[in-house]
Write an enzyme that holds these catalytic residues in place. Structure first.
Site, PDB file in Angstrom:
ATOM      1  N   ARG A 246      49.500 -26.238 -24.283  1.00 34.45           N
ATOM      2  CA  ARG A 246      49.889 -27.642 -24.450  1.00 34.45           C
ATOM      3  C   ARG A 246      50.710 -27.384 -25.876  1.00 34.45           C
ATOM      4  NH1 ARG A 246      46.700 -30.090 -21.630  1.00 34.45           N
ATOM      5  NH2 ARG A 246      45.642 -32.042 -22.265  1.00 34.45           N
ATOM      6  N   ASP A 270      55.906 -25.734 -19.535  1.00 32.91           N
ATOM      7  CA  ASP A 270      55.369 -27.204 -18.860  1.00 32.91           C
ATOM      8  C   ASP A 270      55.509 -29.093 -19.967  1.00 32.91           C
ATOM      9  OD1 ASP A 270      55.785 -29.156 -16.068  1.00 32.91           O
ATOM     10  OD2 ASP A 270      53.089 -28.323 -16.820  1.00 32.91           O
ATOM     11  N   GLU A 275      56.481 -34.622 -26.488  1.00 34.36           N
ATOM     12  CA  GLU A 275      56.257 -35.339 -25.299  1.00 34.36           C
ATOM     13  C   GLU A 275      56.315 -36.554 -24.731  1.00 34.36           C
ATOM     14  OE1 GLU A 275      52.866 -33.624 -22.253  1.00 34.36           O
ATOM     15  OE2 GLU A 275      53.859 -31.579 -23.108  1.00 34.36           O
ATOM     16  N   HIS A 307      55.220 -31.463 -17.990  1.00 34.87           N
ATOM     17  CA  HIS A 307      53.801 -31.631 -17.374  1.00 34.87           C
ATOM     18  C   HIS A 307      53.390 -32.118 -16.430  1.00 34.87           C
ATOM     19  CE1 HIS A 307      50.264 -32.419 -20.588  1.00 34.87           C
ATOM     20  NE2 HIS A 307      49.901 -31.664 -19.545  1.00 34.87           N
ATOM     21  N   THR A 308      53.941 -31.307 -15.109  1.00 34.17           N
ATOM     22  CA  THR A 308      52.920 -31.316 -13.553  1.00 34.17           C
ATOM     23  C   THR A 308      53.010 -29.715 -13.342  1.00 34.17           C
ATOM     24  OG1 THR A 308      54.354 -31.659 -12.095  1.00 34.17           O
ATOM     25  CG2 THR A 308      55.728 -30.171 -12.490  1.00 34.17           C
ATOM     26  N   TYR A 310      49.846 -29.367 -13.428  1.00 31.23           N
ATOM     27  CA  TYR A 310      48.707 -29.686 -12.868  1.00 31.23           C
ATOM     28  C   TYR A 310      48.409 -30.561 -11.788  1.00 31.23           C
ATOM     29  CZ  TYR A 310      48.845 -34.476 -13.851  1.00 31.23           C
ATOM     30  OH  TYR A 310      49.585 -35.918 -13.931  1.00 31.23           O
TER      31      TYR A 310
END
Length: 337
Positions: A246, A270, A275, A307-308, A310
């Site tokens: 996070r 990430d 964001e 934030h990719t 996952y």
């Protein structure tokens, strides 16, 4: 907070009335999966791309369960609006739930549930970022893009020669450790619940000894700015920070300062503070209202992705299925704890 669903539920009997779930903030790929999987569980999904909000709470009318994405903050006002129309359960399609006002939900008599998904998605991505960071991949690729094929000014480093510190040894952190063992370097770990078979040390000791520090701990009041100015100052000169957890685990201002002063060797991020409203949007022709993000992207030794980590086919399918199962278990009165 209850635990994520971790098993597959058998298809519902035709004699059982269908359960309704309102799915907020649903992208096209998630929507396709909900439409494919929901009928097998006797569920009728109401799907909307709109993020959950006070204004759109009415879309959940008649359903006791809603599923929400991690991109949108679920505020007290939104929860109150949902509760007023009968919503009792909020399933977030993420492991983390720091975007939900859980205390407000509890006060309102609502239950919040997270999901489990393949830890391999984030673990694979984390190792990729580590390798890109220690091999200066951003600088190399930028030079090649303008047809500069010379060797980079600095030599890369090999993971077998480095000490990697893993902060948080839950499912994802443990999967990262499993992958690191194949490289042969030294691995340190820190966690509030140490696991056997791993060399656990206090956080400050890990920071002093590690060439790479990777963050995999949940975000809460105790871990916000876990790496602040003081702790970043403890890190080895030339060390790297990897964050696929996070954004607020890192004090971004302190990180930028350490990078600008050459205190750290680089970072691969990430996730980032602030964001929300930027990641997952096309901003090619719009301003980016986050000066720290823009500064980080300017630095040649910093990799930023939106934030990719996952985002794999396996993990997304897990996420949708477990969100459905969580809601069904809540409705049946047998939530997993």
């Amino acid at each position: 907070m209850r635990a994520a669903a971790r098993r597959t539920r058998s298809p519902a009997s035709p004699a059982v009335p269908a359960t309704g779930i309102t799915v907020y903030g649903c992208g096209p790929d998630e929507a396709a999966l909900f439409r494919e999987l929901a009928p097998h569980f006797g569920v009728v999904p109401t799907i909307t791309a709109a993020p959950v909000s006070e204004a759109d709470a009415g879309l959940a009318l008649g359903n006791r369960c809603v599923s929400v994405g991690h991109q949108t903050r679920v505020t007290d006002a939104t929860l109150l609006a949902l509760r007023r129309i009968g919503v009792a359960y909020v399933s977030t399609r993420s492991v983390g739930y720091d975007h939900i006002d859980v205390r407000s939900a509890q006060r309102l008599g609502m239950v919040v549930g997270n999901v489990a998904y393949s830890p391999d998605s984030v673990a694979d991505y984390t190792l990729m970022l580590m390798l890109m960071a220690v091999r200066a991949a951003k600088s190399v690729l930028r030079r090649v893009d303008v047809h500069d094929y010379r060797l980079p000014p600095a030599r890369g480093r090999e993971l077998r020669d480095l000490t990697v510190g893993v902060v948080g040894t839950g499912r994802i952190g443990a999967a990262v450790i499993d992958r690191l063992r194949g490289f042969g370097g030294k691995i340190l770990a820190t966690d509030s619940r140490p696991k056997a078979g791993t060399d656990h040390v206090p956080l400050d000791a890990l920071l002093r000894q590690s060439d790479i520090v990777t963050l995999h701990t949940p975000l809460n009041a105790d871990t916000r700015h876990l790496l602040d100015r003081r702790r970043i100052g403890l890190m080895k000169r030339g060390a790297y920070v990897i964050n696929t957890g996070r954004g607020s685990l890192l004090d971004t201002g302190a990180l930028v300062l350490a990078l600008e002063r050459g205190r750290l060797g680089g970072a691969a991020l990430d996730v980032l503070e602030g964001e929300e409203g930027i990641f997952y949007a096309d901003r090619r022709n719009r301003t980016v209202p986050n000066e720290q993000l823009l500064r980080l992207q300017e630095l040649p030794n910093v990799i930023v992705s939106p934030h990719t980590a996952y985002y794999t086919d396996h993990a997304l399918s897990d996420t949708v299925q477990h969100s459905i199962v969580n809601c069904l278990e809540f409705e049946s009165g047998s939530p997993r704890g």
